[in-house]
Design an enzyme around this catalytic site. Sequence first.
Site, PDB file in Angstrom:
ATOM      1  N   GLU A 147     -30.480  64.772 120.543  1.00 48.09           N
ATOM      2  CA  GLU A 147     -31.118  64.597 121.849  1.00 48.09           C
ATOM      3  C   GLU A 147     -30.769  63.251 122.485  1.00 48.09           C
ATOM      4  OE1 GLU A 147     -35.058  65.419 120.538  1.00 48.09           O
ATOM      5  OE2 GLU A 147     -34.781  67.583 120.597  1.00 48.09           O
ATOM      6  N   ASP A 178     -38.405  64.753 113.725  1.00 53.51           N
ATOM      7  CA  ASP A 178     -39.655  64.697 114.477  1.00 53.51           C
ATOM      8  C   ASP A 178     -40.762  64.268 113.527  1.00 53.51           C
ATOM      9  OD1 ASP A 178     -38.398  65.727 116.707  1.00 53.51           O
ATOM     10  OD2 ASP A 178     -39.317  67.708 116.573  1.00 53.51           O
ATOM     11  N   HIS A 209     -39.946  60.698 117.411  1.00 49.44           N
ATOM     12  CA  HIS A 209     -38.935  60.721 116.355  1.00 49.44           C
ATOM     13  C   HIS A 209     -39.104  59.541 115.400  1.00 49.44           C
ATOM     14  CE1 HIS A 209     -36.126  63.040 119.302  1.00 49.44           C
ATOM     15  NE2 HIS A 209     -36.847  63.869 118.568  1.00 49.44           N
TER      16      HIS A 209
END
Length: 588
Positions: free
Chosen positions: A335, A359, A525
């Site tokens: 990401e 995550d 994260h």
Amino acid sequence: MIQHPRIGIRPTIDGRRQGVRESLEVQTMNMAKSVADLISSTLKYPDGEPVECVISPSTIGRVPEAAASHELFKKSNVCATITVTPCWCYGSETMDMSPDIPHAIWGFNGTERPGAVYLAAVLASHAQKGIPAFGIYGRDVQEASDTAIPEDVKEKLLRYARAALATGLMRDTAYLSMGSVSMGIGGSIVNPDFFQEYLGMRNESVDMTEFTRRMDRGIYDPEEFERALKWVKENVKEGFDHNREDLVLSREEKDRQWEFVIKMFMIGRDLMVGNPRLAELGFEEEAVGHHALVAGFQGQRQWTDHFPNGDFMETFLNTQFDWNGIRKPFVFATENDSLNGVSMLFNYLLTNTPQIFADVRTYWSPEAVKRVTGHTLEGCAAAGFLHLINSGSCTLDGTGQATRDGKPVMKPFWELEESEVQAMLENTDFPPANREYFRGGGFSTRFLTKGDMPVTMVRLNLLKGVGPVLQIAEGYTLELPEDVHHTLDNRTDPGWPTTWFAPRLTGKGAFKSVYDVMNNWGANHGAITYGHIGADLITLASMLRIPVNMHNVPEEDIFRPKNWSLFGTEDLESADYRACQLLGPLHK
């Protein structure tokens, strides 16, 4: 050819001739040699080579000798200095005044000569001039003839050297954004001022269409692709397809997607570091790469709504092997979360080991686990735990299938055995991606991290008005009973890799409970590394002038520049913020 960054060793000495200096020459130079030997015999660069040290051409008693040492260090790619002395020296005359590299001074604890007095004097000069320096002073008095480095001094020298080398390894490299902002995630809003001023890095960016351009025009090594495809078919297990029936792709389409994601890996790697083979194929510009030490791939949503996702690419870039054999890992963020990428980079440069990107998904309290599974948590898990999970960018080394002394570890590539590579592959499968989220398909990674590994979870955040702040949580991975694991894991995405993590609690601040750790975590994260390296991270953060807002490292292990104590000795967290704010970024 780019040189490794080196540590410069500066033996300083009492400048008085006619007996004083002459009597100290051998002892002083031997101190420098012993420090250089300690560092070179203990620490390695990410490529596995021993760390190199450069010793000043002579002992340093007056300014001209300090200047000669400075000139040698400039030519030798020295990224940090360690000054050593057994005696009194002339403080501001012998100090290194380079403002943009870390400095440390070891003053010998002996009674015959006042090494401690010089240490205090020169550290005062460093504080006055605004050039931070770490002070190292052994706890116990040594005999003047003792050439051994005490254990407490060794620990500080090596902690300093590891962190200082990390600053040197980052300098003049790049963060490469492949794409832009993913789903509005703050960490993927890349801040070039942070990279430039704090890390000494530049930012590069390519659009994700660069992947399709290189595929369409054949800008990759076709021979490597055929070798990679064969290896993947023989070694990589496709996992169970959890998609509902109308979203399941045909076998032919899945086979095409395997070819696609292999090409994504090759192109992502070539974008980061280049590939001389491309020049042989006529693509000289693409062959040079972007000199990227760390990179990130946006993926969601513009790419993944149409093309196979980046999970396979991200996973294998972060892993220490592929079809070309065992190698050092790349540092790669999913990401395009640049801040988690930098967190991974800090961990990697301090340990030379690959990273788990995850995550920070769920806090499971003992009560919730009992309600859902009927199981009573005990041991490290007794206070609850965190579920760390993400579809991509999680190294296969995170399986914990490598071992040392019979225990699961994540270790540098030069220690990795072929049998451990096979164990990682055997304990991982790659399920077709969840097409409700990844409409273009692709393959995610699924494994379970072994328990009882000491790990450190790290996150860098940007705070408006303050700048970067770092948070650190040391703890352990957990191995839950199989039925408990499956019950909890199946409540989220069972096609992703899972790490169960219990942070070590201290009873105060953000570490009063596991819930408080989750509640105080600064972003979605975290970067997870093998080992308890919080103390090294705190030292590195102080070099870069990044305050630490949350950690569970014992106070006696905290090692920062001496002038931090002049900002206060009771509330170390506040003193850290004030010191970092006043001194400003290392490279500004």
